[in-house]
Structures are given as structure tokens and as C-alpha cells.
Design a protein around this motif. Structure first.
Motif, PDB file in Angstrom:
ATOM      1  N   GLN A 182      -4.366   4.920 -10.800  1.00  0.00           N
ATOM      2  CA  GLN A 182      -3.227   5.759 -11.177  1.00  0.00           C
ATOM      3  C   GLN A 182      -1.953   4.937 -11.289  1.00  0.00           C
ATOM      4  O   GLN A 182      -1.125   5.182 -12.179  1.00  0.00           O
ATOM      5  CB  GLN A 182      -3.054   6.877 -10.151  1.00  0.00           C
ATOM      6  N   MET A 233      -6.172   5.132  -6.346  1.00  0.00           N
ATOM      7  CA  MET A 233      -4.732   4.958  -6.239  1.00  0.00           C
ATOM      8  C   MET A 233      -4.269   3.792  -7.104  1.00  0.00           C
ATOM      9  O   MET A 233      -3.248   3.872  -7.795  1.00  0.00           O
ATOM     10  CB  MET A 233      -4.339   4.738  -4.770  1.00  0.00           C
ATOM     11  N   GLN A 234      -5.038   2.692  -7.080  1.00  0.00           N
ATOM     12  CA  GLN A 234      -4.708   1.559  -7.939  1.00  0.00           C
ATOM     13  C   GLN A 234      -4.780   1.961  -9.405  1.00  0.00           C
ATOM     14  O   GLN A 234      -3.928   1.576 -10.219  1.00  0.00           O
ATOM     15  CB  GLN A 234      -5.660   0.383  -7.666  1.00  0.00           C
ATOM     16  N   VAL A 277       2.959   6.297  -7.359  1.00  0.00           N
ATOM     17  CA  VAL A 277       2.039   7.237  -8.001  1.00  0.00           C
ATOM     18  C   VAL A 277       2.498   8.674  -7.777  1.00  0.00           C
ATOM     19  O   VAL A 277       2.516   9.491  -8.707  1.00  0.00           O
ATOM     20  CB  VAL A 277       0.601   7.036  -7.471  1.00  0.00           C
ATOM     21  N   GLN A 278       2.875   8.991  -6.562  1.00  0.00           N
ATOM     22  CA  GLN A 278       3.197  10.373  -6.215  1.00  0.00           C
ATOM     23  C   GLN A 278       4.599  10.798  -6.628  1.00  0.00           C
ATOM     24  O   GLN A 278       4.822  11.967  -6.975  1.00  0.00           O
ATOM     25  CB  GLN A 278       3.021  10.571  -4.707  1.00  0.00           C
ATOM     26  N   ASP A 305       0.831  -1.209   0.000  1.00  0.00           N
ATOM     27  CA  ASP A 305       0.000   0.000   0.000  1.00  0.00           C
ATOM     28  C   ASP A 305       0.866   1.259   0.000  1.00  0.00           C
ATOM     29  O   ASP A 305       0.589   2.220  -0.726  1.00  0.00           O
ATOM     30  CB  ASP A 305      -0.938   0.005   1.205  1.00  0.00           C
ATOM     31  N   ARG A 348       2.684   1.565  -3.483  1.00  0.00           N
ATOM     32  CA  ARG A 348       1.783   2.002  -4.559  1.00  0.00           C
ATOM     33  C   ARG A 348       1.604   3.519  -4.517  1.00  0.00           C
ATOM     34  O   ARG A 348       1.716   4.209  -5.529  1.00  0.00           O
ATOM     35  CB  ARG A 348       0.439   1.315  -4.439  1.00  0.00           C
ATOM     36  N   ARG A 349       1.337   4.029  -3.318  1.00  0.00           N
ATOM     37  CA  ARG A 349       1.130   5.476  -3.178  1.00  0.00           C
ATOM     38  C   ARG A 349       2.393   6.251  -3.559  1.00  0.00           C
ATOM     39  O   ARG A 349       2.320   7.290  -4.237  1.00  0.00           O
ATOM     40  CB  ARG A 349       0.723   5.796  -1.740  1.00  0.00           C
ATOM     41  N   THR A 387      -7.710  12.730 -10.810  1.00  0.00           N
ATOM     42  CA  THR A 387      -6.638  13.711 -10.621  1.00  0.00           C
ATOM     43  C   THR A 387      -7.129  15.143 -10.439  1.00  0.00           C
ATOM     44  O   THR A 387      -6.437  15.960  -9.823  1.00  0.00           O
ATOM     45  CB  THR A 387      -5.654  13.697 -11.802  1.00  0.00           C
TER      46      THR A 387
END
Length: 212
Positions: free
Chosen positions: A111, A108-109, A30-31, A23, A26-27, A179
């Protein structure tokens, strides 16, 4: 109620640790992007030592590969909920509905899967057997079934092209929502209703004119 054995407790704790790592990773992917995310940074984010992370994943590519498998498998399962619909055109429409719903409820998934740049080589290559390829294959097969009905205009005869038209159209809508949905510069309309109208317009535009 039966108490857990020490082995079962360790396995549960191991599973919880892996989920926490995934988790957080993944974040961060993305970020901060693939290149900007390190195993050490992931460990620091969740208060673990780098050694603890490497105990679960041998390197960053292994971590990304497992994330991709988990998320694409979840999307495939969502799409396959409509696999029993006999009419391919209706199934095609409902797949689009499931795709949009997945993106909106798992931003989140979404992205990570479709909006995060990946390495060009190595463990992330899309090959047959990869969950991402399997997901696309399911969409492509439905598009092939739609074409086989003979109900589309003659220019819509390529299953891959049809799949990419549908995917690209809905992706644009979902990407804007995940987004920019909080951007006050736009008066956003209900995204599910907008998506339904988009799917309807797409299908109506592809169908042959009724013979009269």
C-alpha cells in the motif's frame, strides 16, 4: 559467546530505532497520507521525542525516500528470484506470481509503494537509479524478451505497454485483497488461484494462434 562491545550495542540499538521509526512511518503514510503525517506525529506514535526522530532522518522526505528504497528493493529481489528462467514467457508468468505473493505477504509495504499519494516534486521523483525505476526496468526487460521470441500477436509489440498491461491487471487484484479482503459483502475466492488464472488468461490472449 562473545559479548558485544559498547560500540556494537549502540549500533544495534540505533538500527532497531531506525526500524521502529520506519515501520511506524510507513503505517501512518498509508493510513493518513503524506500530507497528513508529520515527523512529530511519528515520534508520538512510538513514544519518542521529535528530536530523536530528526537525529535519524533530517526531514519527512528523507524518511519517505528510505522507505521507498527499502520496499522497492525487497520487491525487486523477489522478482529477480525467477531471473534465471530461460524461457521469457515462463519468466514473465512467474514474475507475476512473485509480484502477487509479495503484495499479499507484505500488505503495508504494498500500500505504501503503490497506493499512497506522493509529492510531485523533490526527493520522491522517479529517476534512473531509483529502486522503483529499477524494479520497473526489470519487468520491462522481461517484456522485451517476450516480444523478441516472436510468439505474441503483432499488436503486442511495445514493451512498456505490455509491462503496464500485466502490472495493472495484477495490481487491481492485489489492491482489492489488501484493502477489502475482510469485506463480508463479497464472496472472495482464493486469491492465489484467481491470480494464476488471470495470468494464464493474459498470456493465452497475447500468444499467436498456433499454425495449423
Amino acid at each position: 559467546m562473545r559479548s558485544l562491545s559498547s560500540f556494537e550495542r549502540r549500533e544495534r540499538e540505533r538500527g532497531e530505532t531506525r526500524r521502529k521509526i520506519l515501520d511506524a512511518a510507513r503505517r501512518m503514510f498509508v493510513q493518513q497520507g503524506y500530507e497528513g503525517t508529520t515527523m512529530r506525529a511519528i515520534a508520538a506514535k512510538i513514544g519518542y521525542t521529535p528530536t530523536a526522530i530528526y537525529h535519524h532522518f533530517k526531514d519527512k522526505d528523507a524518511l519517505v525516500t528510505e522507505l521507498s528504497a527499502l520496499d522497492f528493493r525487497a520487491l525487486t529481489q523477489a522478482l529477480q528470484r525467477v531471473s534465471s528462467i530461460a524461457d521469457p514467457v515462463v519468466r514473465f508468468d512467474k514474475m507475476g506470481e512473485e509480484y502477487v505473493e509479495f503484495g499479499l505477504t507484505h500488505p503495508m509495504q504494498y500500500q505504501f509503494m503503490f497506493m499512497t499519494r506522493r509529492p510531485q516534486n523533490g526527493a520522491l521523483d522517479v529517476t534512473r537509479g531509483d529502486p522503483g525505476a529499477q524494479c520497473y526496468d526489470f519487468l520491462r526487460q522481461t517484456c522485451s524478451d517476450v516480444i523478441a521470441t516472436g510468439r505474441l500477436r503483432p499488436q503486442f509489440s511495445d514493451a512498456d505497454e505490455l509491462a503496464q498491461i500485466a502490472w495493472g491487471s495484477l495490481h487491481g487484484l492485489v489492491a482489492l485483497q489488501v484493502t477489502r479482503s475482510n469485506d463480508p459483502a463479497f464472496e472472495w475466492r482464493d486469491v492465489r488461484q484467481t491470480a494464476a488464472r488471470m495470468r494464464d488468461a493474459l498470456i493465452r490472449g497475447m500468444l499467436r494462434e498456433p499454425e495449423g
